[in-house]
Design an enzyme around this catalytic site. Structure first.
Site, PDB file in Angstrom:
ATOM      1  N   TYR A   1       0.838  -1.198   0.000  1.00  0.00           N
ATOM      2  CA  TYR A   1       0.000   0.000   0.000  1.00  0.00           C
ATOM      3  C   TYR A   1       0.870   1.243   0.000  1.00  0.00           C
ATOM      4  CZ  TYR A   1       0.925   0.835   4.967  1.00  0.00           C
ATOM      5  OH  TYR A   1       1.536   1.097   6.163  1.00  0.00           O
ATOM      6  N   CYS A   2       0.266   2.346  -0.433  1.00  0.00           N
ATOM      7  CA  CYS A   2       0.907   3.655  -0.399  1.00  0.00           C
ATOM      8  C   CYS A   2      -0.155   4.652   0.066  1.00  0.00           C
ATOM      9  CB  CYS A   2       1.493   4.021  -1.760  1.00  0.00           C
ATOM     10  SG  CYS A   2       0.260   4.186  -3.071  1.00  0.00           S
ATOM     11  N   LYS A   3      -0.030   5.900  -0.293  1.00  0.00           N
ATOM     12  CA  LYS A   3      -0.990   6.917   0.147  1.00  0.00           C
ATOM     13  C   LYS A   3      -2.359   6.724  -0.487  1.00  0.00           C
ATOM     14  CE  LYS A   3      -1.630  11.967   0.308  1.00  0.00           C
ATOM     15  NZ  LYS A   3      -2.480  11.938   1.452  1.00  0.00           N
TER      16      LYS A   3
END
Length: 126
Positions: free
Chosen positions: A78-80
């Site tokens: 995941y990221c932002k």
């Protein structure tokens, strides 16, 4: 000429994104949960149990760590908001990893839904 958005769209067309509703189960089933945001983003708060590997170092960290060499590992990234995670998932697939998923909506969707995160504790000097 392709833009960053074009590259993300291409990556998202080839990787498996997990809907937020299915994310907790996918994370429980994963061998490794990876936060591909930058160090300052990770330090400000992250999903509990996530390892930090910024997008720019991901392939190198996976290649250098014997615990991550099995191509059968179940990996959730995941990221932002999900763009960097999609790019990271595509890169891991290109490296031969077979069970890679990316969290749709990323950290922002997770926190907006009120899901738990880990934040560093501020030291007390009293």
């Amino acid at each position: 000429m392709k833009t960053a958005h074009d590259l993300v769209a291409t990556a998202k067309s080839r990787v498996q994104e997990i809907a937020l509703a299915d994310a907790e189960q996918a994370i429980r089933n994963a061998d490794v949960l990876v936060d591909v945001r930058e160090a300052d983003e990770y330090a400000a708060g992250h999903l509990t149990g996530a390892a930090h590997m910024s997008r720019g170092m991901l392939e190198f960290k996976f290649s250098a760590n014997p615990a991550l060499e099995s191509r059968d590992l179940k990996v959730v990234l995941y990221c932002k908001t999900s763009g960097r995670a999609a790019l990271a998932a595509a890169a891991l697939q290109d490296m031969g990893y077979l069970n890679v998923q990316s969290l749709a909506g990323g950290y922002d969707a997770w926190t907006a839904a009120g899901k738990p995160i880990t934040k560093p504790e501020t030291p007390s000097f009293e």
